[in-house]
Design a protein around this motif. Structure first.
Motif, short mmCIF file in Angstrom:
data_model
loop_
_atom_site.label_atom_id
_atom_site.label_comp_id
_atom_site.label_asym_id
_atom_site.label_seq_id
_atom_site.Cartn_x
_atom_site.Cartn_y
_atom_site.Cartn_z
N ASN A 40 51.06 46.07 56.24
CA ASN A 40 50.62 47.42 56.57
C ASN A 40 49.19 47.39 57.11
O ASN A 40 48.23 47.19 56.35
N SER A 41 49.04 47.62 58.41
CA SER A 41 47.72 47.55 59.05
C SER A 41 46.75 48.57 58.49
O SER A 41 45.56 48.27 58.31
N VAL A 42 47.22 49.79 58.24
CA VAL A 42 46.35 50.85 57.71
C VAL A 42 45.81 50.44 56.34
O VAL A 42 44.62 50.56 56.06
N TYR A 43 46.69 49.92 55.50
CA TYR A 43 46.28 49.43 54.18
C TYR A 43 45.30 48.27 54.32
O TYR A 43 44.24 48.23 53.68
N ALA A 44 45.64 47.31 55.16
CA ALA A 44 44.84 46.09 55.30
C ALA A 44 43.43 46.39 55.82
O ALA A 44 42.47 45.71 55.43
N GLU A 45 43.29 47.40 56.67
CA GLU A 45 41.97 47.77 57.19
C GLU A 45 41.01 48.16 56.08
O GLU A 45 39.79 48.05 56.24
N LYS A 46 41.53 48.62 54.96
CA LYS A 46 40.70 49.07 53.84
C LYS A 46 40.37 47.93 52.87
O LYS A 46 39.65 48.15 51.90
N THR A 47 40.89 46.75 53.13
CA THR A 47 40.62 45.61 52.25
C THR A 47 39.40 44.84 52.75
O THR A 47 38.89 45.11 53.84
N MET A 48 38.97 43.90 51.96
CA MET A 48 37.84 43.05 52.36
C MET A 48 38.13 42.23 53.62
O MET A 48 37.22 41.78 54.30
N PHE A 49 39.42 42.07 53.95
CA PHE A 49 39.80 41.26 55.12
C PHE A 49 39.77 42.06 56.41
O PHE A 49 39.72 41.49 57.49
N LYS A 50 39.88 43.39 56.32
CA LYS A 50 39.82 44.31 57.47
C LYS A 50 40.99 44.17 58.43
O LYS A 50 41.02 44.79 59.48
N SER A 80 53.89 17.88 42.08
CA SER A 80 52.87 18.87 41.75
C SER A 80 51.98 19.13 42.96
O SER A 80 51.90 18.30 43.86
N GLN A 81 51.31 20.29 42.91
CA GLN A 81 50.40 20.67 43.99
C GLN A 81 49.34 21.60 43.41
O GLN A 81 49.68 22.61 42.80
N SER A 82 48.08 21.26 43.59
CA SER A 82 47.00 22.19 43.28
C SER A 82 46.56 22.82 44.59
O SER A 82 46.58 22.16 45.65
N LEU A 83 46.19 24.09 44.55
CA LEU A 83 45.76 24.79 45.76
C LEU A 83 44.56 25.66 45.45
O LEU A 83 44.53 26.36 44.43
N SER A 84 43.59 25.64 46.32
CA SER A 84 42.47 26.56 46.27
C SER A 84 42.43 27.28 47.62
O SER A 84 42.28 26.63 48.66
N PHE A 85 42.61 28.60 47.58
CA PHE A 85 42.63 29.40 48.81
C PHE A 85 41.20 29.79 49.13
O PHE A 85 40.58 30.56 48.40
N ARG A 86 40.66 29.26 50.24
CA ARG A 86 39.25 29.41 50.57
C ARG A 86 38.96 30.54 51.55
O ARG A 86 37.90 31.14 51.49
N SER A 87 39.87 30.78 52.48
CA SER A 87 39.66 31.79 53.52
C SER A 87 40.99 32.36 53.94
O SER A 87 42.01 31.67 53.86
N PRO A 88 41.00 33.60 54.42
CA PRO A 88 42.25 34.21 54.86
C PRO A 88 42.76 33.60 56.16
O PRO A 88 42.00 33.03 56.94
N VAL A 89 44.06 33.73 56.35
CA VAL A 89 44.71 33.32 57.59
C VAL A 89 45.27 34.59 58.22
O VAL A 89 45.99 35.35 57.58
N PHE A 90 44.92 34.82 59.48
CA PHE A 90 45.33 36.01 60.21
C PHE A 90 46.44 35.68 61.20
O PHE A 90 46.58 34.53 61.63
N ILE A 91 47.19 36.69 61.59
CA ILE A 91 48.20 36.52 62.64
C ILE A 91 47.49 36.00 63.89
O ILE A 91 46.45 36.51 64.29
N GLY A 92 48.04 34.94 64.45
CA GLY A 92 47.46 34.33 65.64
C GLY A 92 46.58 33.13 65.34
O GLY A 92 46.23 32.38 66.25
#
Length: 136
Positions: A40-50, A80-92
Motif C-alpha cells: 500500500n503506497s499511501v500507507y508506506a509513504e507514512k513510514t520511515m521508508f517513505k 541454519s541461517q542468521s540474518l541482520s536486516f540493515r537497509s530496506p530494499v525497494f522495488i527496482g
C-alpha cells in the motif's frame, strides 16, 4: 574427489536480481504476508521508508538460490541461517547476494558460509551466516 572435498575455505559465489512488483506480489501470495508496507503506497509513504519495500525474507531468499544452485549446489541441505536486516530494499533495486565459505566440518560434511546481500549502490542490506550440509 567428492563435491564436498572440492569446496575450499574462501570459495565464493553470487547471484544478482532486480526486485520487481511481481516478485513482491508473488512472495505475498506464497507467504501470506500482505503487510501494507509492501503493498500500500499511501500507507508506506507514512513510514520511515517513505515508499513500499520488499519483504526482507524475499531478499534473503536470494541467498538460498546460491546455496541450492551454485555453492555448494544441488542437494545442499540448509541447516541454519542468521540474518541482520540493515537497509530496506525497494522495488527496482538490484540486489546481489554473495556467499563465502568460512569453515568446513569434515566429520559432518557441514559448511559455514558468510552471507551478504548488497544493493546496486554496494550498500549491505542483509548480513549473516549460514550452515549447510552437503550430501554427496
Amino acid at each position: 574427489m567428492s563435491r564436498y572435498d572440492s569446496i575450499k575455505v574462501g570459495d565464493k559465489a553470487s547471484f544478482t536480481k532486480t526486485i520487481t512488483e511481481t516478485d513482491i506480489t508473488l512472495y505475498g501470495a506464497v507467504s501470506g504476508d500482505f503487510n501494507p508496507v509492501h503493498f500500500n503506497s499511501v500507507y508506506a509513504e507514512k513510514t520511515m521508508f517513505k515508499n513500499r519495500i520488499a519483504h526482507g525474507m524475499l531478499t534473503a531468499g536470494l541467498i538460498s538460490a546460491i546455496l541450492g544452485m551454485q555453492l555448494p549446489g544441488p542437494g545442499t541441505i540448509y541447516l541454519s541461517q542468521s540474518l541482520s536486516f540493515r537497509s530496506p530494499v525497494f522495488i527496482g533495486d538490484t540486489i546481489t547476494a554473495q556467499v563465502e565459505v568460512l569453515e568446513k566440518e569434515d566429520e559432518k560434511k557441514q559448511i559455514k558460509l558468510s552471507t551478504v546481500c548488497k544493493n546496486q549502490n554496494d550498500k549491505k542490506v542483509i548480513v549473516g551466516e549460514a550452515i549447510v550440509m552437503l550430501k554427496d
